[in-house]
Design an enzyme around this catalytic site. Structure first.
Site, short mmCIF file in Angstrom:
data_model
loop_
_atom_site.label_atom_id
_atom_site.label_comp_id
_atom_site.label_asym_id
_atom_site.label_seq_id
_atom_site.Cartn_x
_atom_site.Cartn_y
_atom_site.Cartn_z
N ASN A 11 0.87 -1.19 0.00
CA ASN A 11 0.00 0.00 0.00
C ASN A 11 0.90 1.23 0.00
O ASN A 11 1.50 1.55 1.02
CB ASN A 11 -0.90 -0.04 1.25
CG ASN A 11 -1.74 1.21 1.39
OD1 ASN A 11 -1.80 2.04 0.48
ND2 ASN A 11 -2.40 1.35 2.55
N LYS A 13 0.09 4.23 -0.16
CA LYS A 13 -0.56 5.38 0.50
C LYS A 13 -0.38 6.64 -0.37
O LYS A 13 -0.37 6.52 -1.60
CB LYS A 13 -0.03 5.55 1.92
CG LYS A 13 -0.21 4.26 2.75
CD LYS A 13 -0.03 4.44 4.22
CE LYS A 13 -0.23 3.12 4.93
NZ LYS A 13 -0.13 3.21 6.39
N HIS A 101 -9.69 0.89 5.21
CA HIS A 101 -8.40 1.11 5.86
C HIS A 101 -8.60 2.06 7.05
O HIS A 101 -9.40 2.99 6.98
CB HIS A 101 -7.41 1.71 4.85
CG HIS A 101 -6.00 1.68 5.36
ND1 HIS A 101 -5.55 2.56 6.32
CD2 HIS A 101 -4.95 0.86 5.10
CE1 HIS A 101 -4.28 2.29 6.61
NE2 HIS A 101 -3.90 1.25 5.88
N GLU A 103 -7.00 4.46 8.09
CA GLU A 103 -6.79 5.89 7.80
C GLU A 103 -8.03 6.48 7.13
O GLU A 103 -8.36 7.64 7.35
CB GLU A 103 -5.52 6.06 6.93
CG GLU A 103 -4.27 5.78 7.77
CD GLU A 103 -3.05 5.30 7.01
OE1 GLU A 103 -3.01 5.41 5.77
OE2 GLU A 103 -2.13 4.77 7.68
N GLU A 173 -5.07 -5.02 10.69
CA GLU A 173 -4.05 -3.99 10.91
C GLU A 173 -4.35 -3.27 12.21
O GLU A 173 -5.17 -2.34 12.22
CB GLU A 173 -4.07 -2.98 9.76
CG GLU A 173 -3.73 -3.56 8.41
CD GLU A 173 -3.20 -2.49 7.46
OE1 GLU A 173 -2.09 -2.65 6.97
OE2 GLU A 173 -3.90 -1.49 7.23
N SER A 215 3.76 -2.08 10.39
CA SER A 215 5.21 -2.10 10.57
C SER A 215 5.86 -3.43 10.18
O SER A 215 6.82 -3.87 10.82
CB SER A 215 5.58 -1.72 12.01
OG SER A 215 5.10 -0.42 12.31
#
Ligand code: 13P
Length: 260
Positions: A11, A13, A101, A103, A173, A215
């Site tokens: 991803n 982003k 997601h 975010e 996640e 991470s």
């Protein structure tokens, strides 16, 4: 070790303009040519404005990676300024869409209802959906992560027509591990994988791949794969460099191939 062929998704982003994106795609192509990967599926997920350039080089140079998008509208067309539809992405040969997601949920007000509607729009168009779920630090510290994730899965997936089930992948996640350098331990990941698989089984989705993200890097991929029992990874930061992304892919490939 999971029984599924691993899937590793990068991803990107909101990083890399189209020139940089093409460059990274070409670097991945070279690395994959030098050291082919048979036992792992690979997908890259660039920003919208890079997609056409990336699919063009993937097609013309026959690079064995799928291309995805980070978001899509739940609506087919019309007055939705700033949004992009499933049919627009499909026309660009996009095969994968990230939905929900953290975010998008936290910064762009994506509610559970919008997640469920978007997921349905994606599978109806015939593309694969990667449903992202995961708790924040407060929920984890209170020990509420299992219920939290089960609720997210239920609200997104309940009642989904069985003809679409094979298009669903889930990515766990934990928000506290995204971009923080704090990886969930293999034990924490393994526990959550078991929890997610048991919820998915009740939703007739016991066969879906379940990925981990947060991470992930070249150093922790192998132990997460083996002890965390994941079916692959959703990678952020480490997917922006061809070498680090490919070493994660290679770890999955070697684990699945029995070399590790
Ligand atoms: P990082 O790998 O940078 O923690 O990002 C994870 C992520 O959010 C992928 O979707």
């Amino acid at each position: 070790m999971s029984a599924h062929k691993p899937l590793v998704i990068g991803n990107w982003k909101m990083n890399l303009d189209y020139v940089e994106a093409v460059h990274l795609g070409q670097q991945l192509g070279v690395l994959l040519k030098n050291k082919p990967v048979e036992h792992t599926d690979i997908v890259v997920v660039p920003p919208f404005v890079d997609i056409r350039s990336v699919t063009s080089i993937v097609d013309s140079e026959k690079i064995p990676v799928g291309v995805g998008a980070q978001h899509v509208s739940a609506h087919d067309n019309g007055a939705h300024t700033g949004e992009v539809s499933t049919s627009m992405l499909k026309r660009l040969n996009v095969q994968w869409i990230l939905v929900g997601h953290s975010e998008r949920r936290s910064m762009y007000a994506m509610t559970d209802e919008v997640v469920a509607a978007t997921l349905r729009a994606v599978v109806k168009s015939g593309m694969n959906v990667v449903l992202c779920v995961g708790e924040n630090l407060e929920v984890r510290e209170d020990g509420g992560q299992n219920d939290f994730v089960a609720d997210q899965l239920h609200s997104a997936l309940i009642g989904l027509d069985e003809k679409f089930l094979e298009l669903v992948t889930v990515a766990y996640e934990p928000i506290w591990a995204i971009g923080t350098g704090l990886t969930a331990s293999s034990e924490q990941v393994g526990e959550m994988m078991a929890q997610i698989r048991s919820v998915l089984t009740t939703l007739s989705l016991g066969d879906a791949r379940v990925l981990y993200g947060g991470s992930v890097n070249a150093d922790n991929a192998e132990s997460l794969m083996n002890e965390g029992e994941v079916d692959g990874f959703l990678v952020g930061g480490a997917s922006l460099k061809a070498e680090s992304f490919m070493s994660i892919v290679q770890s999955c490939n070697d684990c699945y191939d029995g070399k590790r």
